[in-house]
Write a protein that holds these residues in place. Sequence first.
Motif, PDB file in Angstrom:
ATOM      1  N   ASN A   1       1.924  -6.086 -17.399  1.00  0.00           N
ATOM      2  CA  ASN A   1       2.124  -6.149 -15.949  1.00  0.00           C
ATOM      3  C   ASN A   1       1.141  -5.293 -15.154  1.00  0.00           C
ATOM      4  OD1 ASN A   1       4.305  -7.815 -16.410  1.00  0.00           O
ATOM      5  ND2 ASN A   1       5.818  -6.171 -16.291  1.00  0.00           N
ATOM      6  N   ILE A   2       0.462  -4.392 -15.825  1.00  0.00           N
ATOM      7  CA  ILE A   2      -0.347  -3.399 -15.111  1.00  0.00           C
ATOM      8  C   ILE A   2      -1.473  -4.021 -14.286  1.00  0.00           C
ATOM      9  CG2 ILE A   2      -1.997  -1.501 -15.469  1.00  0.00           C
ATOM     10  CD1 ILE A   2      -0.044  -0.377 -17.532  1.00  0.00           C
ATOM     11  N   PRO A   3      -2.277  -4.960 -14.806  1.00  0.00           N
ATOM     12  CA  PRO A   3      -3.361  -5.511 -13.977  1.00  0.00           C
ATOM     13  C   PRO A   3      -2.864  -6.127 -12.674  1.00  0.00           C
ATOM     14  CG  PRO A   3      -3.751  -6.045 -16.276  1.00  0.00           C
ATOM     15  CD  PRO A   3      -2.375  -5.452 -16.198  1.00  0.00           C
ATOM     16  N   GLU A   4      -1.788  -6.914 -12.736  1.00  0.00           N
ATOM     17  CA  GLU A   4      -1.292  -7.546 -11.504  1.00  0.00           C
ATOM     18  C   GLU A   4      -0.658  -6.520 -10.571  1.00  0.00           C
ATOM     19  OE1 GLU A   4       1.696 -11.121  -9.978  1.00  0.00           O
ATOM     20  OE2 GLU A   4       0.913 -11.139 -12.036  1.00  0.00           O
ATOM     21  N   GLU A   5       0.051  -5.539 -11.111  1.00  0.00           N
ATOM     22  CA  GLU A   5       0.672  -4.530 -10.258  1.00  0.00           C
ATOM     23  C   GLU A   5      -0.381  -3.718  -9.504  1.00  0.00           C
ATOM     24  OE1 GLU A   5       3.380  -2.116 -12.432  1.00  0.00           O
ATOM     25  OE2 GLU A   5       4.805  -3.745 -12.773  1.00  0.00           O
ATOM     26  N   ILE A   6      -1.428  -3.323 -10.199  1.00  0.00           N
ATOM     27  CA  ILE A   6      -2.502  -2.577  -9.546  1.00  0.00           C
ATOM     28  C   ILE A   6      -3.162  -3.449  -8.475  1.00  0.00           C
ATOM     29  CG2 ILE A   6      -4.767  -1.489  -9.896  1.00  0.00           C
ATOM     30  CD1 ILE A   6      -3.795  -0.569 -12.621  1.00  0.00           C
ATOM     31  N   ALA A   7      -3.344  -4.737  -8.796  1.00  0.00           N
ATOM     32  CA  ALA A   7      -3.937  -5.657  -7.817  1.00  0.00           C
ATOM     33  C   ALA A   7      -3.073  -5.752  -6.566  1.00  0.00           C
ATOM     34  CB  ALA A   7      -4.117  -7.036  -8.450  1.00  0.00           C
ATOM     35  N   ARG A   8      -1.761  -5.775  -6.734  1.00  0.00           N
ATOM     36  CA  ARG A   8      -0.872  -5.869  -5.577  1.00  0.00           C
ATOM     37  C   ARG A   8      -0.893  -4.584  -4.741  1.00  0.00           C
ATOM     38  NH1 ARG A   8       1.816 -10.494  -5.322  1.00  0.00           N
ATOM     39  NH2 ARG A   8       2.045 -11.750  -7.211  1.00  0.00           N
ATOM     40  N   PHE A   9      -1.067  -3.448  -5.383  1.00  0.00           N
ATOM     41  CA  PHE A   9      -1.254  -2.205  -4.624  1.00  0.00           C
ATOM     42  C   PHE A   9      -2.449  -2.345  -3.682  1.00  0.00           C
ATOM     43  CE2 PHE A   9       0.829   0.688  -8.007  1.00  0.00           C
ATOM     44  CZ  PHE A   9       2.046   0.622  -7.330  1.00  0.00           C
ATOM     45  N   ILE A  10      -3.521  -2.894  -4.225  1.00  0.00           N
ATOM     46  CA  ILE A  10      -4.752  -3.042  -3.435  1.00  0.00           C
ATOM     47  C   ILE A  10      -4.530  -4.041  -2.304  1.00  0.00           C
ATOM     48  CG2 ILE A  10      -7.153  -3.827  -3.531  1.00  0.00           C
ATOM     49  CD1 ILE A  10      -7.228  -2.715  -6.424  1.00  0.00           C
ATOM     50  N   LEU A  11      -3.822  -5.143  -2.590  1.00  0.00           N
ATOM     51  CA  LEU A  11      -3.569  -6.143  -1.551  1.00  0.00           C
ATOM     52  C   LEU A  11      -2.660  -5.623  -0.440  1.00  0.00           C
ATOM     53  CD1 LEU A  11      -5.023  -8.162  -3.436  1.00  0.00           C
ATOM     54  CD2 LEU A  11      -3.273  -9.824  -2.821  1.00  0.00           C
ATOM     55  N   ASN A  12      -1.799  -4.657  -0.769  1.00  0.00           N
ATOM     56  CA  ASN A  12      -0.966  -4.066   0.276  1.00  0.00           C
ATOM     57  C   ASN A  12      -1.821  -3.417   1.364  1.00  0.00           C
ATOM     58  OD1 ASN A  12       1.435  -4.818  -0.908  1.00  0.00           O
ATOM     59  ND2 ASN A  12       1.721  -2.881  -1.979  1.00  0.00           N
ATOM     60  N   GLU A  13      -2.973  -2.895   0.958  1.00  0.00           N
ATOM     61  CA  GLU A  13      -3.883  -2.240   1.900  1.00  0.00           C
ATOM     62  C   GLU A  13      -4.948  -3.205   2.428  1.00  0.00           C
ATOM     63  OE1 GLU A  13      -3.177   0.729   2.904  1.00  0.00           O
ATOM     64  OE2 GLU A  13      -1.516   0.903   1.464  1.00  0.00           O
ATOM     65  N   TYR A  14      -5.274  -4.192   1.629  1.00  0.00           N
ATOM     66  CA  TYR A  14      -6.304  -5.175   2.010  1.00  0.00           C
ATOM     67  C   TYR A  14      -5.731  -6.583   1.861  1.00  0.00           C
ATOM     68  CZ  TYR A  14      -9.339  -1.118   1.359  1.00  0.00           C
ATOM     69  OH  TYR A  14      -9.913   0.131   1.436  1.00  0.00           O
ATOM     70  N   PRO A  15      -4.836  -6.998   2.763  1.00  0.00           N
ATOM     71  CA  PRO A  15      -4.107  -8.267   2.608  1.00  0.00           C
ATOM     72  C   PRO A  15      -4.995  -9.504   2.669  1.00  0.00           C
ATOM     73  CG  PRO A  15      -3.677  -7.277   4.763  1.00  0.00           C
ATOM     74  CD  PRO A  15      -4.401  -6.254   3.963  1.00  0.00           C
ATOM     75  N   ASN A  16      -6.209  -9.366   3.172  1.00  0.00           N
ATOM     76  CA  ASN A  16      -7.092 -10.537   3.243  1.00  0.00           C
ATOM     77  C   ASN A  16      -7.771 -10.849   1.916  1.00  0.00           C
ATOM     78  OD1 ASN A  16      -6.544 -10.950   5.963  1.00  0.00           O
ATOM     79  ND2 ASN A  16      -8.171  -9.542   6.614  1.00  0.00           N
ATOM     80  N   ARG A  17      -7.631  -9.968   0.971  1.00  0.00           N
ATOM     81  CA  ARG A  17      -8.236 -10.225  -0.332  1.00  0.00           C
ATOM     82  C   ARG A  17      -7.390 -11.211  -1.134  1.00  0.00           C
ATOM     83  NH1 ARG A  17     -10.431  -4.369  -2.604  1.00  0.00           N
ATOM     84  NH2 ARG A  17     -11.578  -3.736  -0.722  1.00  0.00           N
ATOM     85  N   ASN A  18      -8.009 -11.780  -2.175  1.00  0.00           N
ATOM     86  CA  ASN A  18      -7.347 -12.774  -3.009  1.00  0.00           C
ATOM     87  C   ASN A  18      -6.752 -12.103  -4.244  1.00  0.00           C
ATOM     88  OD1 ASN A  18      -7.764 -14.756  -5.533  1.00  0.00           O
ATOM     89  ND2 ASN A  18      -7.230 -15.971  -3.713  1.00  0.00           N
ATOM     90  N   LEU A  19      -5.471 -12.384  -4.528  1.00  0.00           N
ATOM     91  CA  LEU A  19      -4.781 -11.749  -5.646  1.00  0.00           C
ATOM     92  C   LEU A  19      -5.489 -12.022  -6.971  1.00  0.00           C
ATOM     93  CD1 LEU A  19      -2.385 -10.198  -6.885  1.00  0.00           C
ATOM     94  CD2 LEU A  19      -1.135 -12.370  -6.954  1.00  0.00           C
ATOM     95  N   GLU A  20      -5.826 -13.291  -7.207  1.00  0.00           N
ATOM     96  CA  GLU A  20      -6.466 -13.645  -8.480  1.00  0.00           C
ATOM     97  C   GLU A  20      -7.786 -12.908  -8.656  1.00  0.00           C
ATOM     98  OE1 GLU A  20      -6.308 -17.674 -10.440  1.00  0.00           O
ATOM     99  OE2 GLU A  20      -8.341 -17.747  -9.607  1.00  0.00           O
ATOM    100  N   ASN A  21      -8.577 -12.822  -7.606  1.00  0.00           N
ATOM    101  CA  ASN A  21      -9.856 -12.109  -7.697  1.00  0.00           C
ATOM    102  C   ASN A  21      -9.656 -10.636  -8.036  1.00  0.00           C
ATOM    103  OD1 ASN A  21     -11.184 -14.475  -7.064  1.00  0.00           O
ATOM    104  ND2 ASN A  21     -11.480 -13.955  -4.894  1.00  0.00           N
TER     105      ASN A  21
END
Length: 473
Positions: A347-367
């Motif tokens: 779960n760690i890669p996706e969880e870390i990605a979601r942390f980043i998206l919380n601050e940068y919502p315009n980014r793409n989750l998959e990327n």
Amino acid sequence: MNLVSETKGFDLSEWIQDNPEFAVAPTTGKYSYETILAMLQLHLEAYFENEENKAKRSERLEKQHKAIIGDEGAKNYFLTHIREYLREKNITHAFYPYADSLEQALFEDIYGWGPLYPFFSSEIETAVVLDTEIWYEIGGYPQRQKQSFESIERVKELITALTMRNSDSKINEQKPELELEMEDGTRVSMVIPPRGRHIYIEFRKFVVKTFTLDAHASLGTIDPLDKPFYKALARTHLNTVIAGKIKSAKTTMLKTFYGLRDPRYVAAVTEQHFEIQLKRDFPDRLVMEFQANEIQLTSVFRRILRFYHDFILVPEVRSMEAEAAMMSCEKGVRGMMMSYHNTSVQNIPEEIARFILNEYPNRNLENEIIRIGKNLDIVITMDAMRDREIKKMTSVSEIYYDQEHGLVTSNLLMKWNKERNTWHFHNGVSNRLKEWMFDFDPEEARILIDFLEAKTISQPILEPTISTCYERR
């Protein structure tokens, strides 16, 4: 015969020990402790209010402030003043509830920790204040203490004292929670109403002073025969996540891995509070330590990247720190280490990605997930056993991005068997990671690969080792 030289002198204390019936029992004195405390408080108030010299008054107030936040010089100033007051009033003894002396107990009740004082003079790791109650973690579980604060007002005074050490440390009804770090490195977490029903203050000390694999092996956290493997993991400067739940020894292992690296390398540390204390525990090394809140973190981190350093440590990744960690991996500086609250590697890669998206919502989750899959090398998981005192390193996995199939995977290299209390291994390091390790440190890379080859035969992982973290859509 020379009687003077051969006759032993009279020793009163020795005689009393031999004749206990003549010993005089100590008396409580003419004042109770509570009375002495009240008298002293009135005296100190007058001492400040009657000072006409503004400069001296300001100096005394500054000393009072420093004493409250734990400055030793300021504490000694007030202890001397208290001692003089007791001498002036001919108060030589009284029963006191805690501390090593009457003047120390009085100081703690007026300026210090009050009934919490025994915690700071012990090896106990965790204390909790719940309204006026005091709880210590003993034997892995919280135990309520007989002593408590006399009132909620006294607890609020303690909160004020804790926040005085930093002008940015504020806690009120609009901002009802706060984390800070004391002079000695103790972590403090506070919650007040309306966020919580009660006032809740948690103190966590770091009682571990030795950050070595030998120390971990002696505690059963790792097998002593596996030390060459962990040393090689640390010294090949892999981008590493050390993950686990609270009090699973994540920070201790992070500092151990740092200690295993060549002391000539320069580390840069970024955190929201100065907690990890690398320079304190490794005084002979060059360390850059920065703190920043979530709003400041990105700009501070960009500044860090302009300074010379060999790798970056990002303790306690919980939000914006995730972006800082990934940025450090992408600036040509290998060896990033971070700690993280999770034990599920997949779960760690996706969880870390979601942390980043919380601050940068315009980014793409998959990327972002693919970005993390490319950046991370190793995830180490830690856990605490049921008694909460024994810690275990439970797994080591490689994180790998398979570009051809669009997969982010985790590949087990080590796993702990709980039933047998044994560690098992799999020689599955990817060619990508081998290439990096041999390029950075051929000797340590060879030790790691040879170790895995041998252990895969003698202590193999018998279950599937590859798990999918994310599949590109």
